[in-house]
Design a protein around this motif. Sequence first.
Motif, PDB file in Angstrom:
ATOM      1  N   GLY A 249       0.787  -1.221   0.000  1.00  0.00           N
ATOM      2  CA  GLY A 249       0.000   0.000   0.000  1.00  0.00           C
ATOM      3  C   GLY A 249       0.818   1.269   0.000  1.00  0.00           C
ATOM      4  O   GLY A 249       0.519   2.211  -0.738  1.00  0.00           O
TER       5      GLY A 249
ATOM      6  N   VAL B  19       2.655   2.602  -3.518  1.00  0.00           N
ATOM      7  CA  VAL B  19       1.943   3.232  -4.629  1.00  0.00           C
ATOM      8  C   VAL B  19       1.921   4.752  -4.508  1.00  0.00           C
ATOM      9  O   VAL B  19       2.283   5.455  -5.461  1.00  0.00           O
ATOM     10  CB  VAL B  19       0.535   2.632  -4.773  1.00  0.00           C
TER      11      VAL B  19
ATOM     12  N   ALA C 255      -1.421  -6.216  -4.972  1.00  0.00           N
ATOM     13  CA  ALA C 255      -1.355  -4.906  -4.321  1.00  0.00           C
ATOM     14  C   ALA C 255      -2.273  -4.835  -3.115  1.00  0.00           C
ATOM     15  O   ALA C 255      -3.238  -4.067  -3.092  1.00  0.00           O
ATOM     16  CB  ALA C 255      -1.716  -3.813  -5.331  1.00  0.00           C
TER      17      ALA C 255
ATOM     18  N   VAL D 123      -3.666  -1.201  -0.932  1.00  0.00           N
ATOM     19  CA  VAL D 123      -3.486   0.077  -1.626  1.00  0.00           C
ATOM     20  C   VAL D 123      -4.772   0.887  -1.482  1.00  0.00           C
ATOM     21  O   VAL D 123      -5.856   0.407  -1.840  1.00  0.00           O
ATOM     22  CB  VAL D 123      -3.158  -0.137  -3.113  1.00  0.00           C
TER      23      VAL D 123
ATOM     24  N   GLY E  93      -7.988   3.011  -2.007  1.00  0.00           N
ATOM     25  CA  GLY E  93      -8.809   3.044  -3.215  1.00  0.00           C
ATOM     26  C   GLY E  93      -8.578   4.264  -4.079  1.00  0.00           C
ATOM     27  O   GLY E  93      -8.632   4.168  -5.318  1.00  0.00           O
TER      28      GLY E  93
ATOM     29  N   GLN F  30      -5.713   3.713  -6.690  1.00  0.00           N
ATOM     30  CA  GLN F  30      -5.683   2.579  -7.601  1.00  0.00           C
ATOM     31  C   GLN F  30      -5.876   2.998  -9.052  1.00  0.00           C
ATOM     32  O   GLN F  30      -5.110   2.608  -9.940  1.00  0.00           O
ATOM     33  CB  GLN F  30      -6.750   1.551  -7.184  1.00  0.00           C
ATOM     34  N   HIS F  31      -6.901   3.797  -9.315  1.00  0.00           N
ATOM     35  CA  HIS F  31      -7.179   4.198 -10.696  1.00  0.00           C
ATOM     36  C   HIS F  31      -6.043   5.042 -11.250  1.00  0.00           C
ATOM     37  O   HIS F  31      -5.607   4.829 -12.398  1.00  0.00           O
ATOM     38  CB  HIS F  31      -8.500   4.971 -10.756  1.00  0.00           C
TER      39      HIS F  31
ATOM     40  N   THR G  25      -2.995   2.858 -12.136  1.00  0.00           N
ATOM     41  CA  THR G  25      -3.216   2.043 -13.338  1.00  0.00           C
ATOM     42  C   THR G  25      -3.214   2.912 -14.593  1.00  0.00           C
ATOM     43  O   THR G  25      -2.633   2.536 -15.623  1.00  0.00           O
ATOM     44  CB  THR G  25      -4.538   1.275 -13.212  1.00  0.00           C
TER      45      THR G  25
ATOM     46  N   LEU H  88      -4.051  -3.292 -10.544  1.00  0.00           N
ATOM     47  CA  LEU H  88      -3.752  -3.602  -9.149  1.00  0.00           C
ATOM     48  C   LEU H  88      -4.784  -4.583  -8.603  1.00  0.00           C
ATOM     49  O   LEU H  88      -5.987  -4.344  -8.697  1.00  0.00           O
ATOM     50  CB  LEU H  88      -3.739  -2.329  -8.302  1.00  0.00           C
TER      51      LEU H  88
ATOM     52  N   ASP I  77      -6.218  -6.411  -5.346  1.00  0.00           N
ATOM     53  CA  ASP I  77      -6.310  -6.407  -3.891  1.00  0.00           C
ATOM     54  C   ASP I  77      -6.726  -7.796  -3.416  1.00  0.00           C
ATOM     55  O   ASP I  77      -7.033  -8.684  -4.215  1.00  0.00           O
ATOM     56  CB  ASP I  77      -7.327  -5.360  -3.435  1.00  0.00           C
TER      57      ASP I  77
ATOM     58  N   GLN J  84     -12.668  -7.002  -9.533  1.00  0.00           N
ATOM     59  CA  GLN J  84     -12.185  -6.154  -8.445  1.00  0.00           C
ATOM     60  C   GLN J  84     -13.125  -4.968  -8.248  1.00  0.00           C
ATOM     61  O   GLN J  84     -13.704  -4.445  -9.206  1.00  0.00           O
ATOM     62  CB  GLN J  84     -10.781  -5.646  -8.760  1.00  0.00           C
TER      63      GLN J  84
ATOM     64  N   PRO K 129     -12.953  -1.280  -6.140  1.00  0.00           N
ATOM     65  CA  PRO K 129     -12.130  -0.402  -5.300  1.00  0.00           C
ATOM     66  C   PRO K 129     -12.707  -0.263  -3.897  1.00  0.00           C
ATOM     67  O   PRO K 129     -13.909  -0.065  -3.715  1.00  0.00           O
ATOM     68  CB  PRO K 129     -12.148   0.931  -6.054  1.00  0.00           C
TER      69      PRO K 129
END
Length: 541
Positions: free
Chosen positions: A277, A280, A302, A305, A307, A310-311, A314, A321, A323, A341, A343
């Motif tokens: 986490g 990132v 990942a 990480v 939320g 995350q976007h 990527t 990623l 989770d 997935q 988020p």
Amino acid sequence: MGNIHMPVAICSQAPGSNTTRLTLPDMLAARAARNPYAPLFSDRSTQWTGAEALDIAARRAGSLAAQGVGRGDRVALLCTNRSEFMEIILGCAWLGAIAVPINTASRGLQLEHILRNSGARLIVAESHLVDAVYALDSTGLAAESVWLIGQAQSAAPAHSIRSVPLPPRAEPVEAAELADSDPLAILYTSGTSGLSKGVICSHAQFYWWGRHTADYLGVTAGDVLYTCLPLFHTNALNFFFQALTCDAELVVDRRFSASGFFDALVETKATITSVLGAMVPILLSRAVSPNERAHRVRIALAPGVPGQFQHEFTERSGIALLDGYGSTETNFVIGAHIDAQRPGFMGKLTEGFDARVVDEHDHPVPDGEAGELIVRADEPCALASGYFGMPEKTVEAWRNLWFHTGDRVIREADGYYRFIDRQKDAIRRRGENISSYEVEQALLSHPSVEIAAVFAVRSELAEDEVMASLVLCDNATLEPLELIQYCEPRLPYFAVPRFLDFVRELPRTENGKIQKYKLREAGVTESTWDLEKSGYRLKRS
């Protein structure tokens, strides 16, 4: 290879399928039979194929046996990510001995506790780390000698355990007749909340770690898995078992480098990697570099990480990623394939495991309500078997025949699980339970905040107060009251931190976990900002 007993070969199995002899010697033999010449492991200076790894296991076992190490003996390993680390793991597994990888940051009482608790007969240490062993009082330790990797930088004191250079590999020996349940390693918890506990991890547990993780990540033959996380923890060690059972290759680096991470992905031709986490937001805080898109990595494991990152990660790197939930004591218990997935959620229950969310009496709570996650496995030995030399802690954690994770989660009606907090990180203030995780997410959403750690401190009223230690982004400035006002619309009034500490860095374990117990011990200091002394009053509407 000489006259070696060859274990029964096993094929790669889909998660949930039945098989036997899930031991590391069997996995090595199966890989060598299936795909002997494809690369299996590299530390960027040394590379092994599947056939070479099988030979190395038998020959390193020979040198361990010559030292007197036998089945059930513990071998402590104080070493960074390098080929010798994996060589000792393989040699121990071949003999039926038990490897004890130790966090390379361990010193003093913690290191002494691990060596005493494990009863390790042999210590294998890198030369630049061995001074931590020399500094201990060896009286009462079971260790008879230290094998040194590299040239010693200082002489061992007269009172210390005898040290010798790492012996060369010896003549190969036969593999021990092992059961899936036999311990492969004792992995000590990071000690973020007290005395480290040695988690007894079987051969089969590592097999299922590799298979379930590989399934979620979509690992296939020819993939190159890259990690810079330490092999003395489950996360990175699990990557070896993915590579072993899926005809892929694992490439390891010594440590995480924010400036060199994407360069390493390009140089190693990695296709899959792993991040924690904290890594990132650190990577996102750096200026964009060409290699962020020049690599071949399609997905990263990942866990944890936040939320909101995350976007962005990527979009910027092209790396999806993944989770999920697991721990040293458990396995990849909760997860979802990349197209499923969500988020902020860990995923759904993995096939082959059972889970409940319960109250303090182990009674299930309704969906949508927070409680402790407890788990068990369908497959034999897919979870750890207990804490080494700590029967009372084992009984406590595995009470009612479920492993109690100590994590507060919520299960939604559709089966997705959301992490709320560690039980011990929960804060009770003004009669309300507060999630330190949720407060951290609010703080992290501020563009000037890079890292946040929230914890409880005692107030004058003998209840919890909320305190946050914060690291700001490079060149950022932020007034405490500005951050409090930012939090007001994002948190219940009782969850807004009373105390703020702006620091350059936070204390961490070698694996990157923030050591909140150190922050709690320091508590409120002269540099701490106090909301109550500022004169500002929170809005309660």
